[in-house]
Enzyme design. Structure first.
Site, PDB file in Angstrom:
ATOM      1  N   HIS A  87       0.918  -1.377  -0.014  1.00 23.28           N
ATOM      2  CA  HIS A  87       0.050  -0.018   0.014  1.00 23.28           C
ATOM      3  C   HIS A  87       0.938   1.254   0.034  1.00 23.28           C
ATOM      4  O   HIS A  87       2.058   1.155   0.556  1.00 23.28           O
ATOM      5  CB  HIS A  87      -0.807   0.139   1.280  1.00 23.28           C
ATOM      6  CG  HIS A  87      -1.993   1.135   1.437  1.00 23.28           C
ATOM      7  ND1 HIS A  87      -1.799   2.367   1.821  1.00 23.28           N
ATOM      8  CD2 HIS A  87      -3.171   0.873   0.924  1.00 23.28           C
ATOM      9  CE1 HIS A  87      -2.707   2.932   1.767  1.00 23.28           C
ATOM     10  NE2 HIS A  87      -3.754   2.309   1.236  1.00 23.28           N
ATOM     11  N   ASP A 145       2.879  -4.002   8.450  1.00 28.03           N
ATOM     12  CA  ASP A 145       1.664  -3.341   7.977  1.00 28.03           C
ATOM     13  C   ASP A 145       0.512  -4.164   8.311  1.00 28.03           C
ATOM     14  O   ASP A 145       0.359  -4.997   7.612  1.00 28.03           O
ATOM     15  CB  ASP A 145       1.814  -2.676   6.644  1.00 28.03           C
ATOM     16  CG  ASP A 145       0.362  -2.065   6.341  1.00 28.03           C
ATOM     17  OD1 ASP A 145      -0.626  -2.129   7.265  1.00 28.03           O
ATOM     18  OD2 ASP A 145       0.377  -1.421   5.224  1.00 28.03           O
ATOM     19  N   GLN A 152      -4.789  -4.627   7.186  1.00 27.05           N
ATOM     20  CA  GLN A 152      -5.408  -5.529   6.517  1.00 27.05           C
ATOM     21  C   GLN A 152      -5.416  -7.071   7.290  1.00 27.05           C
ATOM     22  O   GLN A 152      -6.101  -8.042   6.968  1.00 27.05           O
ATOM     23  CB  GLN A 152      -5.365  -5.896   5.004  1.00 27.05           C
ATOM     24  CG  GLN A 152      -5.523  -4.620   4.076  1.00 27.05           C
ATOM     25  CD  GLN A 152      -6.776  -4.025   4.172  1.00 27.05           C
ATOM     26  OE1 GLN A 152      -7.917  -4.883   4.827  1.00 27.05           O
ATOM     27  NE2 GLN A 152      -7.038  -2.953   3.643  1.00 27.05           N
ATOM     28  N   LYS A 168     -10.762  -0.005  10.273  1.00 23.91           N
ATOM     29  CA  LYS A 168     -10.731  -1.301   9.490  1.00 23.91           C
ATOM     30  C   LYS A 168     -11.233  -2.276  10.384  1.00 23.91           C
ATOM     31  O   LYS A 168     -11.383  -3.604   9.902  1.00 23.91           O
ATOM     32  CB  LYS A 168      -9.626  -1.471   8.866  1.00 23.91           C
ATOM     33  CG  LYS A 168      -9.412  -0.423   7.728  1.00 23.91           C
ATOM     34  CD  LYS A 168      -8.177  -1.008   7.124  1.00 23.91           C
ATOM     35  CE  LYS A 168      -7.557   0.177   6.075  1.00 23.91           C
ATOM     36  NZ  LYS A 168      -8.193   0.580   5.098  1.00 23.91           N
ATOM     37  N   CYS A 192      -4.486   2.211  -3.951  1.00 24.17           N
ATOM     38  CA  CYS A 192      -3.326   2.566  -3.196  1.00 24.17           C
ATOM     39  C   CYS A 192      -2.353   1.807  -3.337  1.00 24.17           C
ATOM     40  O   CYS A 192      -1.240   1.734  -2.435  1.00 24.17           O
ATOM     41  CB  CYS A 192      -3.551   3.049  -1.715  1.00 24.17           C
ATOM     42  SG  CYS A 192      -4.890   4.249  -1.369  1.00 24.17           S
TER      43      CYS A 192
HETATM   44  N1  PMP Z   1      -1.888  -0.361   4.734  1.00 24.52           N
HETATM   45  C1  PMP Z   1      -2.798  -1.002   4.190  1.00 24.52           C
HETATM   46  C2  PMP Z   1      -2.419  -2.610   3.700  1.00 24.52           C
HETATM   47  C3  PMP Z   1      -4.025  -0.742   3.677  1.00 24.52           C
HETATM   48  O1  PMP Z   1      -5.155  -1.316   3.317  1.00 24.52           O
HETATM   49  C4  PMP Z   1      -4.472   0.605   4.364  1.00 24.52           C
HETATM   50  C5  PMP Z   1      -6.014   1.289   4.012  1.00 24.52           C
HETATM   51  N2  PMP Z   1      -6.280   1.291   2.874  1.00 24.52           N
HETATM   52  C6  PMP Z   1      -3.191   1.337   4.824  1.00 24.52           C
HETATM   53  C7  PMP Z   1      -2.388   0.952   5.089  1.00 24.52           C
HETATM   54  C8  PMP Z   1      -3.602   2.958   5.406  1.00 24.52           C
HETATM   55  O2  PMP Z   1      -4.625   2.928   6.196  1.00 24.52           O
HETATM   56  P1  PMP Z   1      -5.378   4.324   6.935  1.00 24.52           P
HETATM   57  O3  PMP Z   1      -6.021   4.948   5.604  1.00 24.52           O
HETATM   58  O4  PMP Z   1      -6.589   3.943   7.889  1.00 24.52           O
HETATM   59  O5  PMP Z   1      -4.252   5.129   7.343  1.00 24.52           O
END
Ligand code: PMP
Length: 410
Positions: free
Chosen positions: A122, A199, A202, A225, A363
């Site tokens: 991401h 990270d 997910q 999430k 993203c």
């Molecule tokens: N890492 C991953 C794997 C994600 O899926 C996301 C959210 N789409 C993020 C980081 C960032 O999370 P946030 O937008 O809540 O900061």
């Protein structure tokens, strides 16, 4: 097996909500999840019953807020098997990952040092490291993914060398949903003297995660999430590493003292990272979300989502008009396209049928380039989705013909 019917009653958004005249089917849970009433109540409890700042006052209400706020820190620590002083509250996973790249990366990376990551990451776990590389003259190298887009231990070993100082990868990737064997990755990384930033945005919402067992050095996730409020996230770090890390914000609450000569004595972790008034109501809401998920059971949640995924993949594989990119995902994420139709156009068709999916690049621009497509649709399940919803989703996939999808625009 989960009692999904009873669970759904806990979520206001799952009780009679319509979209485009249809019963809403929300399968965009990798973007954010719905909130159970207990989380909403915890947020309003703060505004209704407390409503004062934390770590500031010398009166009863203030003590009560402090206690509830710190209880959440303890709950997060228990949830991931850490110590409470290793839990830093941030605004979300992105803020947590940036904090490590800025506060640790910029301080300790030097010219020629290597950051190891992969194309499935991401943006929030790769852009901060790109910036860190630019500023410290370190370099990013990418671990080769296998044909499916999975990060294997074998390929990780090939990519690993003594120059690597940081490994920054997701435990579960947000487009393909593959789980990385983090325990083995951490062991190999440590043998080479590197630290691992995991990270967990997910993974934490969907499965049990034990930081001591995995032995990662830093870990990041978001409350929203996992049934919690927006505006709250967590950075876990091994205490000694947190102590070595600089905060990227200074201000009220993070220092023990400072003087006219500019000498600043910071508090110990985690407080040195928490300058300014935090999202107190979101912290209290996160505590309620953790209690809620724990009562259901993370093992049960994981098993149920895997079942939904297998059920859906089995049916989708039989549809000629669907291209699947991650048949063997380890959780509830399905990434696909409708043949010959641009992802955003098919998502618009799904919308007309009351189904909320996500379309685009999620993203993860490096990955889509590798998949050979400009955009995909992502359907992501959570434990409150039902088999009936999956059936309806499959039906809509079946009816997603060029005529139907394009008719939406005329
Ligand atoms: N890492 C991953 C794997 C994600 O899926 C996301 C959210 N789409 C993020 C980081 C960032 O999370 P946030 O937008 O809540 O900061």
């Amino acid at each position: 097996m989960l009692n999904v019917e009873a669970i759904r009653k806990d979520f206001p958004m799952l009780n009679g909500k319509k979209m485009q005249g249809h019963d809403l089917i929300y399968i965009d849970n990798a973007a954010t999840t719905f909130k159970p009433q207990c989380v909403i109540d915890a947020v309003t409890h703060y505004y209704t019953d407390l409503s004062v700042n934390c770590h500031r006052g010398d009166y009863e209400l203030s003590y009560q807020v402090d206690t509830e706020y710190e209880n959440c820190r303890k709950a997060v620590a228990k949830f991931i098997n850490a110590d409470a002083r290793e839990i830093v509250f941030t605004s979300g996973a992105s803020a947590s990952l940036n904090l490590v790249a800025y506060g640790w990366g910029r301080k300790y990376m030097k010219e020629g040092d290597v950051i190891l990551s992969c194309e499935a990451e991401h943006a929030s776990n790769i852009l901060p490291w790109m910036k860190c590389a630019e500023e410290t003259k370190s370099v990013i190298e990418y671990i080769e993914l296998d044909e499916e887009g999975r990060l294997t231990v074998e390929n990780f070993k090939k990519a690993m060398h003594e120059g690597v100082k940081v490994v920054a990868i997701a435990q579960v990737t947000n487009v393909l949903g593959f789980e990385v064997p983090m325990k083995e990755i951490c062991k190999i990384a440590h043998e080479h003297g590197a630290i691992v930033i995991m990270d967990a945005a997910q993974s934490i919402p969907h499965m049990p995660v034990d930081v001591r067992e995995i032995d990662c050095d830093f870990l990041a996730f978001s409350g929203h999430k996992m049934c919690g409020p927006t505006g709250i996230g967590v950075l876990y770090g091994k205490f000694d590493l947190l102590q070595m890390t600089d905060p990227f914000m200074l201000g009220g609450g993070n220092n023990a003292r400072f003087d006219l000569c500019g000498n600043i004595l910071l508090k110990d972790a985690p407080y040195k990272f928490e300058s300014g008034t935090p999202a107190i109501e979101a912290v209290l809401g996160l505590n309620a979300a953790i209690d809620y998920l724990s009562a259901i059971g993370m093992e049960e949640i994981h098993a149920y989502e895997k079942m939904l995924h297998e059920y859906a993949i089995d049916k989708l594989s039989k549809l000629d008009n669907i291209i699947l990119y991650n048949k063997h995902a380890d959780g509830g994420i399905i990434t696909f396209n409708v043949k010959d139709i641009f992802a955003q156009d098919s998502a618009t068709y799904f919308n007309t049928q009351g189904i909320a999916v996500r379309a685009g690049q999620h993203c993860a621009k490096l990955l889509l380039h590798r998949l050979g497509t400009g955009a995909t649709i992502r359907a992501s399940f959570y434990f409150y989705n039902t088999i009936e919803e999956v059936d309806r989703f499959i039906e809509v996939c079946r009816s997603a013909t060029i005529e139907n999808c394009l008719n939406v625009f005329f």
